[in-house]
Design a protein around this motif. Structure first.
Motif, PDB file in Angstrom:
ATOM      1  N   GLN A 107      56.346  19.981  68.110  1.00 34.86           N
ATOM      2  CA  GLN A 107      57.311  21.021  68.311  1.00 34.86           C
ATOM      3  C   GLN A 107      57.098  22.172  67.882  1.00 34.86           C
ATOM      4  OE1 GLN A 107      60.921  18.910  67.614  1.00 34.86           O
ATOM      5  NE2 GLN A 107      60.422  16.948  68.770  1.00 34.86           N
ATOM      6  N   ARG A 108      56.352  22.588  66.822  1.00 30.59           N
ATOM      7  CA  ARG A 108      56.344  23.714  66.091  1.00 30.59           C
ATOM      8  C   ARG A 108      54.925  23.927  65.995  1.00 30.59           C
ATOM      9  NH1 ARG A 108      59.972  25.400  61.890  1.00 30.59           N
ATOM     10  NH2 ARG A 108      59.505  27.062  61.228  1.00 30.59           N
ATOM     11  N   LYS A 109      54.560  25.409  66.255  1.00 24.67           N
ATOM     12  CA  LYS A 109      52.940  25.776  66.227  1.00 24.67           C
ATOM     13  C   LYS A 109      52.869  25.904  64.705  1.00 24.67           C
ATOM     14  CE  LYS A 109      51.784  28.784  69.738  1.00 24.67           C
ATOM     15  NZ  LYS A 109      51.356  29.887  70.450  1.00 24.67           N
ATOM     16  N   GLN A 162      49.349  28.049  57.281  1.00 27.29           N
ATOM     17  CA  GLN A 162      49.996  26.724  56.990  1.00 27.29           C
ATOM     18  C   GLN A 162      49.015  25.601  57.120  1.00 27.29           C
ATOM     19  OE1 GLN A 162      52.410  27.535  60.518  1.00 27.29           O
ATOM     20  NE2 GLN A 162      54.259  27.562  59.445  1.00 27.29           N
ATOM     21  N   LEU A 163      47.918  25.754  57.882  1.00 27.37           N
ATOM     22  CA  LEU A 163      46.882  24.612  57.987  1.00 27.37           C
ATOM     23  C   LEU A 163      46.092  24.737  56.971  1.00 27.37           C
ATOM     24  CD1 LEU A 163      45.388  22.692  59.977  1.00 27.37           C
ATOM     25  CD2 LEU A 163      44.023  24.473  61.025  1.00 27.37           C
ATOM     26  N   ALA A 214      45.578  21.331  54.948  1.00 26.34           N
ATOM     27  CA  ALA A 214      44.134  20.987  54.318  1.00 26.34           C
ATOM     28  C   ALA A 214      43.962  20.786  52.713  1.00 26.34           C
ATOM     29  CB  ALA A 214      43.369  22.019  54.598  1.00 26.34           C
ATOM     30  N   HIS A 215      44.838  21.502  51.910  1.00 27.95           N
ATOM     31  CA  HIS A 215      44.477  21.421  50.534  1.00 27.95           C
ATOM     32  C   HIS A 215      45.362  20.321  50.190  1.00 27.95           C
ATOM     33  CE1 HIS A 215      44.725  22.799  46.358  1.00 27.95           C
ATOM     34  NE2 HIS A 215      45.592  22.676  46.244  1.00 27.95           N
ATOM     35  N   ILE A 216      46.340  19.863  50.456  1.00 29.55           N
ATOM     36  CA  ILE A 216      46.947  18.834  50.260  1.00 29.55           C
ATOM     37  C   ILE A 216      46.448  17.558  50.509  1.00 29.55           C
ATOM     38  CG2 ILE A 216      49.242  17.592  50.795  1.00 29.55           C
ATOM     39  CD1 ILE A 216      50.682  20.230  50.767  1.00 29.55           C
ATOM     40  N   TYR A 217      45.879  17.621  51.795  1.00 33.34           N
ATOM     41  CA  TYR A 217      45.044  16.269  52.446  1.00 33.34           C
ATOM     42  C   TYR A 217      43.531  16.335  51.801  1.00 33.34           C
ATOM     43  CZ  TYR A 217      48.876  16.365  55.486  1.00 33.34           C
ATOM     44  OH  TYR A 217      50.427  16.222  56.101  1.00 33.34           O
ATOM     45  N   LYS A 218      43.294  17.347  51.011  1.00 35.00           N
ATOM     46  CA  LYS A 218      42.019  17.319  50.654  1.00 35.00           C
ATOM     47  C   LYS A 218      40.799  17.062  51.592  1.00 35.00           C
ATOM     48  CE  LYS A 218      43.343  15.323  46.076  1.00 35.00           C
ATOM     49  NZ  LYS A 218      44.668  15.817  45.974  1.00 35.00           N
ATOM     50  N   LYS A 219      40.910  17.969  52.461  1.00 32.45           N
ATOM     51  CA  LYS A 219      40.160  17.822  53.811  1.00 32.45           C
ATOM     52  C   LYS A 219      39.751  19.226  53.956  1.00 32.45           C
ATOM     53  CE  LYS A 219      40.821  13.473  55.337  1.00 32.45           C
ATOM     54  NZ  LYS A 219      40.090  12.690  55.428  1.00 32.45           N
ATOM     55  N   LYS A 274      56.965  22.765  49.801  1.00 33.35           N
ATOM     56  CA  LYS A 274      58.528  23.395  49.463  1.00 33.35           C
ATOM     57  C   LYS A 274      58.994  23.674  50.712  1.00 33.35           C
ATOM     58  CE  LYS A 274      57.149  25.040  44.999  1.00 33.35           C
ATOM     59  NZ  LYS A 274      56.447  24.121  44.485  1.00 33.35           N
ATOM     60  N   ARG A 275      58.945  22.818  51.665  1.00 35.07           N
ATOM     61  CA  ARG A 275      59.684  22.794  52.881  1.00 35.07           C
ATOM     62  C   ARG A 275      60.349  21.590  53.192  1.00 35.07           C
ATOM     63  NH1 ARG A 275      58.666  27.261  56.442  1.00 35.07           N
ATOM     64  NH2 ARG A 275      56.831  28.240  55.794  1.00 35.07           N
TER      65      ARG A 275
END
Length: 73
Positions: free
Chosen positions: A49-51, A56-57, A61-66, A36-37
């Motif tokens: 460019q952005r921390k 957020q990480l 990780a949830h989206i990437y299943k990692k 939702k960004r």
């Protein structure tokens, strides 16, 4: 770990984020929608460019299943 935005550790994390996105076959726009960004938000994170914070990480990780450890050196 240094908190400088261009530190070696930060560069490693953003490289792993991009790798994980490509491994799962998503483009930046799709990831942005799931977060939702904007696509620009994802692009700025992947380009360093952005921390990125731990919350957020965790979302990436949830989206990437990692596990979050995948992104940390």
């Amino acid at each position: 770990m240094s908190d400088a935005i261009y530190s070696k550790d930060h560069k490693y994390i953003v490289e792993k984020l991009k790798q994980a996105r490509l491994d799962i076959g998503l483009d930046q726009d799709q990831v942005a929608g799931l977060l939702k960004r904007t696509q620009s938000y994802v692009s700025k994170i992947e380009s360093g460019q952005r921390k990125i914070g731990v919350v957020q990480l965790k979302a990436f990780a949830h989206i990437y299943k990692k596990p979050i450890e995948f992104f940390i050196n």
